[in-house]
Design a protein around this motif. Structure first.
Motif, mmCIF file in Angstrom:
data_model
loop_
_atom_site.group_PDB
_atom_site.id
_atom_site.type_symbol
_atom_site.label_atom_id
_atom_site.label_comp_id
_atom_site.label_asym_id
_atom_site.label_seq_id
_atom_site.Cartn_x
_atom_site.Cartn_y
_atom_site.Cartn_z
ATOM 1 N N THR A 157 73.613 54.582 47.989
ATOM 2 C CA THR A 157 73.181 55.885 48.492
ATOM 3 C C THR A 157 74.373 56.828 48.604
ATOM 4 O O THR A 157 75.470 56.404 48.972
ATOM 5 N N VAL A 158 74.160 58.102 48.311
ATOM 6 C CA VAL A 158 75.224 59.095 48.457
ATOM 7 C C VAL A 158 75.578 59.226 49.931
ATOM 8 O O VAL A 158 74.697 59.355 50.784
ATOM 9 N N LYS A 159 76.880 59.180 50.204
ATOM 10 C CA LYS A 159 77.386 59.278 51.564
ATOM 11 C C LYS A 159 78.155 60.588 51.716
ATOM 12 O O LYS A 159 79.070 60.864 50.949
ATOM 13 N N TYR A 160 77.765 61.387 52.697
ATOM 14 C CA TYR A 160 78.449 62.631 53.007
ATOM 15 C C TYR A 160 79.304 62.383 54.246
ATOM 16 O O TYR A 160 78.814 61.835 55.237
ATOM 17 N N VAL A 161 80.579 62.797 54.176
ATOM 18 C CA VAL A 161 81.522 62.503 55.246
ATOM 19 C C VAL A 161 82.001 63.804 55.884
ATOM 20 O O VAL A 161 82.448 64.712 55.186
ATOM 21 N N VAL A 162 81.907 63.859 57.213
ATOM 22 C CA VAL A 162 82.351 65.023 57.971
ATOM 23 C C VAL A 162 83.648 64.666 58.689
ATOM 24 O O VAL A 162 83.710 63.658 59.402
ATOM 25 N N GLY A 163 84.661 65.488 58.488
ATOM 26 C CA GLY A 163 85.926 65.264 59.180
ATOM 27 C C GLY A 163 86.950 66.307 58.782
ATOM 28 O O GLY A 163 86.991 66.752 57.623
ATOM 29 N N ALA A 164 87.780 66.701 59.726
ATOM 30 C CA ALA A 164 88.813 67.696 59.453
ATOM 31 C C ALA A 164 89.844 67.151 58.469
ATOM 32 O O ALA A 164 90.446 67.920 57.716
ATOM 33 N N ARG A 165 90.040 65.845 58.467
ATOM 34 C CA ARG A 165 90.956 65.203 57.514
ATOM 35 C C ARG A 165 90.148 64.448 56.474
ATOM 36 O O ARG A 165 89.053 63.965 56.759
ATOM 37 N N GLU A 166 90.707 64.317 55.297
ATOM 38 C CA GLU A 166 90.070 63.527 54.242
ATOM 39 C C GLU A 166 90.049 62.061 54.665
ATOM 40 O O GLU A 166 90.999 61.574 55.281
ATOM 41 N N PRO A 167 88.989 61.349 54.351
ATOM 42 C CA PRO A 167 88.932 59.916 54.691
ATOM 43 C C PRO A 167 90.067 59.144 54.026
ATOM 44 O O PRO A 167 90.455 59.458 52.895
ATOM 45 N N GLN A 168 90.574 58.149 54.729
ATOM 46 C CA GLN A 168 91.653 57.310 54.206
ATOM 47 C C GLN A 168 91.109 56.059 53.516
ATOM 48 O O GLN A 168 91.859 55.146 53.234
ATOM 49 N N ALA A 169 89.821 56.035 53.282
ATOM 50 C CA ALA A 169 89.181 54.912 52.603
ATOM 51 C C ALA A 169 88.360 55.469 51.451
ATOM 52 O O ALA A 169 87.904 56.613 51.494
ATOM 53 N N MET A 178 85.527 52.947 59.003
ATOM 54 C CA MET A 178 85.206 51.592 59.469
ATOM 55 C C MET A 178 84.184 50.930 58.547
ATOM 56 O O MET A 178 84.283 49.744 58.257
ATOM 57 N N PHE A 179 83.195 51.694 58.101
ATOM 58 C CA PHE A 179 82.128 51.143 57.263
ATOM 59 C C PHE A 179 82.598 50.815 55.846
ATOM 60 O O PHE A 179 82.159 49.833 55.254
ATOM 61 N N ALA A 180 83.443 51.662 55.261
ATOM 62 C CA ALA A 180 83.818 51.507 53.854
ATOM 63 C C ALA A 180 84.350 50.112 53.531
ATOM 64 O O ALA A 180 83.829 49.462 52.626
ATOM 65 N N GLY A 233 80.497 60.472 60.260
ATOM 66 C CA GLY A 233 81.764 61.040 60.680
ATOM 67 C C GLY A 233 82.882 60.269 59.994
ATOM 68 O O GLY A 233 82.706 59.129 59.566
ATOM 69 N N ARG A 234 84.053 60.888 59.870
ATOM 70 C CA ARG A 234 85.168 60.261 59.156
ATOM 71 C C ARG A 234 85.560 58.910 59.743
ATOM 72 O O ARG A 234 85.782 57.946 59.004
ATOM 73 N N GLY A 279 76.105 55.263 63.981
ATOM 74 C CA GLY A 279 77.352 55.494 64.706
ATOM 75 C C GLY A 279 77.682 56.971 64.717
ATOM 76 O O GLY A 279 76.821 57.813 64.968
ATOM 77 N N SER A 280 78.972 57.282 64.442
ATOM 78 C CA SER A 280 79.404 58.675 64.296
ATOM 79 C C SER A 280 79.084 59.502 65.534
ATOM 80 O O SER A 280 78.561 60.614 65.446
ATOM 81 N N GLY A 281 79.418 58.977 66.703
ATOM 82 C CA GLY A 281 79.049 59.600 67.976
ATOM 83 C C GLY A 281 79.471 61.042 68.137
ATOM 84 O O GLY A 281 78.703 61.867 68.626
#
Length: 183
Positions: free
Chosen positions: A76-88, A54-56, A48-49, A119-121
């Motif tokens: 490893t390729v990381k896929y990120v789910v979130g309505a907003r683009e990650p800030q990291a 936090m991890f980045a 999750g975003r 994580g990513s609850g």
């Protein structure tokens, strides 16, 4: 076809929000072996975003000398789910946009191996509700916090699971590996 394996550190009362509660129990080497086995099969990471952000900064500069898990998280390729683009920013990261179970189903079809989530609850709750989690690895710590965001929230539909495996560690932590309930 891929599988989704989730790893969560939680308290007895289901809180996962701030994993600092785990520190007082130490990290049993056998827990590391269990986590290593989970990540060893992983071909991708799904986050999750918020967890990604936090991890980045925590992982992106670590080397294998700092932590044996660093190459896994960084390479490893990381896929990120979130309505907003990650800030990291973090190498090998792909934004999937807002949560869409069809995108996750497609990802499972495209990846031959395990897709690892830590994580990513909020994301995990949605995936569980859609029946998309194949392995839910709960590392349950012997403490009830009485606060914090819970993995299973009041008002949600029932989630039936089947116990696939379990471990008990010297530090009092119990590992429970659940899969989808058998029909």
């Amino acid at each position: 076809m891929g599988t989704i394996a989730v790893h969560e550190f939680i308290s007895l009362d289901g809180s996962y929000e701030d994993p600092s509660f785990t520190f007082e129990f130490g990290f049993d080497p056998q827990m590391g072996e269990t986590l290593g086995a989970i990540t060893e099969a992983a071909k991708a990471i799904l986050l999750g975003r918020n967890t990604f952000e936090m991890f980045a900064p925590a992982w992106s500069t670590r080397t294998v000398e700092d932590d044996p898990g660093a190459p896994f998280f960084n390479d490893t390729v990381k896929y990120v789910v979130g309505a907003r683009e990650p800030q990291a920013e973090w190498a090998n990261s792909v934004s999937l946009g807002a949560y869409d179970p069809e995108k996750i189903r497609t990802l499972k079809e495209e990846i031959d191996g395990t897709i690892y989530i830590s994580g990513s609850g909020t994301l995990v709750r949605a995936l569980l509700a859609e029946g998309l989690v194949d392995d839910l690895h709960l590392f349950v710590y012997p403490i009830a916090l009485g606060k914090g965001e819970k993995l299973f929230v009041d008002g949600a539909d029932a989630t039936k699971l089947t116990l696939k495996a379990h471990d008990v560690y010297a530090n009092g932590v119990v590992h429970l590996d659940y899969g989808p309930a058998q029909a």
